[in-house]
Motif scaffolding. Structure first.
Motif, PDB file in Angstrom:
ATOM      1  N   VAL A 130      87.426  83.415  95.024  1.00  0.00           N
ATOM      2  CA  VAL A 130      86.025  83.136  95.378  1.00  0.00           C
ATOM      3  C   VAL A 130      85.265  84.154  94.472  1.00  0.00           C
ATOM      4  O   VAL A 130      84.188  83.535  93.934  1.00  0.00           O
ATOM      5  CB  VAL A 130      85.635  83.631  96.791  1.00  0.00           C
ATOM      6  CG1 VAL A 130      84.372  83.767  97.143  1.00  0.00           C
ATOM      7  CG2 VAL A 130      86.310  82.400  97.626  1.00  0.00           C
ATOM      8  N   LEU A 131      85.770  85.482  94.299  1.00  0.00           N
ATOM      9  CA  LEU A 131      85.037  86.371  93.392  1.00  0.00           C
ATOM     10  C   LEU A 131      84.772  85.906  91.855  1.00  0.00           C
ATOM     11  O   LEU A 131      83.797  85.776  91.325  1.00  0.00           O
ATOM     12  CB  LEU A 131      85.699  87.804  93.324  1.00  0.00           C
ATOM     13  CG  LEU A 131      85.652  88.228  94.943  1.00  0.00           C
ATOM     14  CD1 LEU A 131      86.276  89.723  94.670  1.00  0.00           C
ATOM     15  CD2 LEU A 131      84.279  88.760  94.978  1.00  0.00           C
ATOM     16  N   VAL A 132      85.897  85.188  91.368  1.00  0.00           N
ATOM     17  CA  VAL A 132      85.886  84.471  89.918  1.00  0.00           C
ATOM     18  C   VAL A 132      85.053  83.519  90.001  1.00  0.00           C
ATOM     19  O   VAL A 132      84.071  83.256  89.098  1.00  0.00           O
ATOM     20  CB  VAL A 132      87.295  83.919  89.609  1.00  0.00           C
ATOM     21  CG1 VAL A 132      87.190  83.163  88.555  1.00  0.00           C
ATOM     22  CG2 VAL A 132      88.400  85.012  89.282  1.00  0.00           C
ATOM     23  N   ASP A 133      84.818  82.575  91.223  1.00  0.00           N
ATOM     24  CA  ASP A 133      83.834  81.602  91.270  1.00  0.00           C
ATOM     25  C   ASP A 133      82.405  82.176  91.277  1.00  0.00           C
ATOM     26  O   ASP A 133      81.504  81.517  90.653  1.00  0.00           O
ATOM     27  CB  ASP A 133      84.179  80.604  92.458  1.00  0.00           C
ATOM     28  CG  ASP A 133      85.390  79.833  92.232  1.00  0.00           C
ATOM     29  OD1 ASP A 133      85.643  79.546  91.129  1.00  0.00           O
ATOM     30  OD2 ASP A 133      85.741  79.328  93.469  1.00  0.00           O
ATOM     31  N   MET A 134      82.211  83.061  91.850  1.00  0.00           N
ATOM     32  CA  MET A 134      80.727  83.698  92.036  1.00  0.00           C
ATOM     33  C   MET A 134      80.238  84.373  90.829  1.00  0.00           C
ATOM     34  O   MET A 134      79.294  83.990  90.243  1.00  0.00           O
ATOM     35  CB  MET A 134      80.874  84.857  93.062  1.00  0.00           C
ATOM     36  CG  MET A 134      80.878  84.311  94.486  1.00  0.00           C
ATOM     37  SD  MET A 134      81.321  85.677  95.773  1.00  0.00           S
ATOM     38  CE  MET A 134      80.111  86.848  95.618  1.00  0.00           C
ATOM     39  N   LEU A 135      81.303  85.201  90.121  1.00  0.00           N
ATOM     40  CA  LEU A 135      80.999  85.596  88.800  1.00  0.00           C
ATOM     41  C   LEU A 135      80.769  84.563  87.994  1.00  0.00           C
ATOM     42  O   LEU A 135      79.914  84.463  86.861  1.00  0.00           O
ATOM     43  CB  LEU A 135      82.047  86.608  88.247  1.00  0.00           C
ATOM     44  CG  LEU A 135      81.867  87.876  88.928  1.00  0.00           C
ATOM     45  CD1 LEU A 135      83.383  88.689  88.621  1.00  0.00           C
ATOM     46  CD2 LEU A 135      80.542  88.640  88.592  1.00  0.00           C
ATOM     47  N   GLY A 136      81.716  83.365  87.818  1.00  0.00           N
ATOM     48  CA  GLY A 136      81.627  82.360  86.899  1.00  0.00           C
ATOM     49  C   GLY A 136      80.236  81.420  87.068  1.00  0.00           C
ATOM     50  O   GLY A 136      79.691  81.094  86.107  1.00  0.00           O
TER      51      GLY A 136
END
Length: 211
Positions: free
Chosen positions: A153-159
């Protein structure tokens, strides 16, 4: 060199050029951009596009397979990190930067899932993510209540910062630093308020609902 060999080499070159131009075109105009424009950008005729990709869905599928291959390369790098915490940092940093550089990726994932509901190649990465999580927790570097879904989820948010375009990307390091600080183990952590979603459910949701 035989004419057959030359023909195969030209076909490979055209295929690679079409994929490269498709990535640029879809980044600018979305995955439903006209394939005639793809032909123009690649310097080939429309017939050549359809010889390599009989349907738009075939092109989408190949781009998706290419993306999964890039994830496999990241997996090797992350697992080779010197410490568990370094692996966490690399996972969040490298993957979010990669997602940000492919603004059409969420739409591509959803479209491929519509055409192949059983296709979930990203499930294969769960064990590797859990491995780096366990390693970082054993070092006392990562908060104990973080799991594979949280990292994704954090990767998706930053991405998702890629949606702002190249103008904002130089500032991505700010949000990355905030996220990494939030992942570190320390005595005064606020307990996470709810249990996590199951990893398989998360994967199904992202393929079905990302936009």
């Amino acid at each position: 060199m035989s004419s057959a060999t030359s023909t195969r080499r030209d076909a490979r070159r055209n295929h690679e050029r079409l994929l490269a131009e498709a990535k640029r075109l879809f980044a600018e105009r979305g995955i439903d951009a006209p394939l005639d424009e793809l032909a123009t950008r690649a310097g080939v005729g429309a017939g050549t596009v359809y010889r390599h990709f009989a349907t738009r869905e075939a092109l989408h599928r190949e781009l998706y397979v290419d993306a999964v291959g890039q994830l496999q390369d990241f997996e090797v790098e992350v697992l080779a990190a010197e410490t568990g915490w370094d692996a966490i940092v690399q996972f969040v940093d490298k993957l979010s930067a990669w997602v940000a550089s492919i603004p059409y990726l969420p739409d591509l994932m959803r479209r491929v899932a519509e055409n192949d509901p059983e296709g979930r190649p990203d499930v294969q990465f769960e064990d590797s993510i859990n491995l780096i999580l366990d390693r970082a927790k054993a070092e006392g570097a990562l908060r104990a209540d973080v799991n594979a879904v949280d990292l994704n989820v954090l990767v998706d948010m930053l991405g998702s910062l890629g949606r702002y375009g190249d103008e904002y990307l130089p500032f991505r390091e700010r949000q990355l630093s905030i996220v990494l600080d939030g992942l570190r183990q320390r005595p005064d952590l606020t307990p996470l308020p709810v249990d996590s979603q199951a990893f398989d459910d998360f994967v199904e949701m992202t393929h079905r609902k990302l936009s």
